[in-house]
Write a protein that holds these residues in place. Structure first.
Motif, PDB file in Angstrom:
ATOM      1  N   GLU A   1      18.986 -13.841 -34.814  1.00 25.85           N
ATOM      2  CA  GLU A   1      19.916 -12.831 -34.376  1.00 25.85           C
ATOM      3  C   GLU A   1      19.553 -12.697 -32.940  1.00 25.85           C
ATOM      4  O   GLU A   1      20.695 -12.369 -32.126  1.00 25.85           O
TER       5      GLU A   1
ATOM      6  N   HIS B   1      22.722 -10.698 -44.743  1.00 23.96           N
ATOM      7  CA  HIS B   1      21.569 -11.394 -44.000  1.00 23.96           C
ATOM      8  C   HIS B   1      20.253 -10.459 -44.187  1.00 23.96           C
ATOM      9  O   HIS B   1      19.153 -11.026 -43.658  1.00 23.96           O
TER      10      HIS B   1
ATOM     11  N   VAL C   1      24.868 -13.373 -39.757  1.00 24.52           N
ATOM     12  CA  VAL C   1      24.368 -12.966 -38.346  1.00 24.52           C
ATOM     13  C   VAL C   1      25.164 -13.105 -37.349  1.00 24.52           C
ATOM     14  O   VAL C   1      25.598 -12.453 -36.209  1.00 24.52           O
TER      15      VAL C   1
ATOM     16  N   ASN D   1      27.497  -9.943 -35.189  1.00 23.12           N
ATOM     17  CA  ASN D   1      27.320  -9.771 -33.731  1.00 23.12           C
ATOM     18  C   ASN D   1      28.472  -9.934 -33.185  1.00 23.12           C
ATOM     19  O   ASN D   1      28.720  -9.256 -32.018  1.00 23.12           O
TER      20      ASN D   1
END
Length: 495
Positions: free
Chosen positions: A177, A241, A267, A271
């Motif tokens: 991440e 996740h 992930v 994001n």
């Protein structure tokens, strides 16, 4: 297309090696055969600098089979592409040389920018008037590029594909991440997606969408055009996740080979949505391979509507009279244009025309099952240039044309996908098609002579004297049914 040899594309990716054989290079290429082998070429490339020997041998084995399949299918032209793993590995040149020997063609090693461009072309070829940013997530990298209709911006590539993240993070999702967040700070194209659509390309994201689709009990199991609101994406990717793959409900909807990369794909997507703030995420089943075929087309062919091309192909292959389908599109167009109440947008017009071209594709089925068969075929057909509400509209319109307006036995789940306005139009179009078919028996040359016009008070079907014998109680009853839907008084005028 008749008389043309099939064309094939081999895509040597960082995770999978895939062969797709298409009917021809057209605006709406139809896949004849599609097979992939999950070879994992991109595994450990970042840490070792080399393609793993076992992955290389799996790729060679797959390519030998693919070459044999192309020969068996009479493929006229074979294109081969290679992406991040072969591009970045020290032993990539030797690997590509052997691949070329097996395939018998030269292999284009795509730069990150070229890969982004082809992914964008793939989205353009399959999404009607796209407006947003396309992202192609592979095993080795993520390509991002801005798209507005047919205009493609400059693409960038980020080394955060699923296998690359596994490698760089030592299989730690927390480290992965952080790697993703750091990479996205250097992706200015993400600032362009705020409030627009993010088009997700790639097998890992399709697997995530399939899992989401099954978890929510979505009524249409078609990946292309599946739309998720941004907030739903954030909620779902957090779940994926942070959980063991086998603990997720309906995980069996995702192949076991794809499951290890689900969390890494989640992930990246989470994001990306947090950073770019798109309004929604749309899955595109078309990507680099279809983008390559699109790039081969001339400018005029690129402007064709792929939905209408595919509907025309269905009409030619399955209808009693393809000419009648074309006449029906014009006949209903004049009917809708005659009344301000039925005024159409550009999108509504193209959907109506496609529905008319698809309206007789089930005529060989037993009459009791034509509506059900049309519904299933149209809703699940490999159509592009259309979203899921549009699919439902087409399927419902043709369903009502066969089954009548009071019959929803086989259609209740599709009703969830359309607005009340779309449903009303589907019922009106279905009712108009019921008038057309009972009047013409699906034969050409009749509809142009019996115009249907709706003025302020009446719905008028004009019939020339030499066709007067075609008018009976069935025609009158179906005209009355349509008139009730639009609030007009029906009349048949003999001219």
């Amino acid at each position: 297309m008749a008389g043309e040899a099939p064309v094939a594309v081999i895509d040597i990716g960082s995770n999978s090696v895939r062969l797709v054989v298409y009917e021809a290079v057209t605006r709406a290429p139809v896949p004849l055969f599609n097979e992939k082998a999950l070879c994992g070429l991109g595994r450990d490339v970042l840490s070792t600098g080399r393609l793993a020997e076992d992955a290389v041998q799996r790729a060679f084995s797959a390519l030998r089979r693919f070459r044999g399949l192309c020969d068996a299918m009479g493929v006229g032209k074979l294109y081969a592409l290679a992406t991040a793993a072969a591009r970045d590995a020290q032993n990539g040149p030797a690997f590509i040389a052997e691949c070329e020997a097996i395939c018998g063609v030269s292999i284009e090693i795509l730069s990150g920018r070229r890969e982004a461009e082809l992914a964008a072309y793939g989205v353009i070829s399959g999404i009607h008037d796209p407006d947003g940013v396309a992202g192609d997530l592979g095993g080795g990298s993520l390509e991002l590029v801005d798209i507005k209709r047919e205009v493609v911006g400059n693409g960038i590539t980020l080394p955060i594909g699923g296998l690359a993240l596994q490698d760089r993070s030592s299989k730690s999702l927390n480290k992965a991440e952080k790697i993703v967040r750091d990479a996205m700070r250097d992706a200015p194209v993400l600032s362009e997606v705020a409030g627009r659509t993010f088009y997700a390309v790639g097998g890992t994201w399709r697997a995530l969408a399939r899992l989401h689709m099954f978890q929510r009990g979505y009524p249409l199991h078609v990946m292309h055009g599946y739309r998720l609101p941004a907030k739903e994406v954030l909620d779902f990717t957090r779940i994926v996740h942070r959980a063991e793959p086998e603990a997720l409900a309906h995980i069996e909807a995702v192949s076991s080979a794809r499951r290890p990369l689900l969390a890494y794909g989640a992930v990246v997507l989470e994001n990306l949505v947090r950073t770019g703030r798109p309004a929604d995420v749309v899955i595109s089943a078309l990507g680099v391979r279809e983008g390559l075929l699109y790039a081969l087309l001339d400018a005029e062919t690129r402007r064709h509507d792929p939905l209408l091309i595919e509907a025309q192909d269905f009409n030619i292959l399955r209808s009693r009279s393809p000419q009648h389908g074309e006449e029906l599109a014009t006949w209903t167009g004049n009917f809708f244009a005659s009344s301000p109440v039925l005024e159409e947008s550009t999108e509504e017009r193209r959907l109506r025309e496609a529905a008319c071209l698809l309206s007789d594709i089930a005529w060989r089925a037993h009459p009791d099952y034509r509506g059900e068969q049309s519904l299933n075929v149209i809703a699940h057909a490999a159509l592009v240039g259309i979203d899921h509400p549009g699919r439902a509209f087409l399927a419902l319109s043709v369903y009502y044309r066969h089954m009548g307006l009071g019959e929803d036995e086989y259609a209740p789940r599709l009703l969830e996908l359309v607005t009340s306005g779309m449903l009303d139009r589907a019922r009106i179009l279905g009712a108009a098609m019921r008038v057309a078919y009972v009047m013409s028996a699906a034969m050409p040359g009749i509809l142009p002579r019996v115009p249907l016009i709706a003025d302020e008070t009446h719905l008028k079907l004009t019939v020339p004297s030499d066709l007067a014998s075609l008018v009976n109680d069935r025609v009158q009853n179906r005209l009355k049914q349509l008139a009730r839907l639009i609030g007009r008084e029906p009349s048949i005028v003999m001219s």
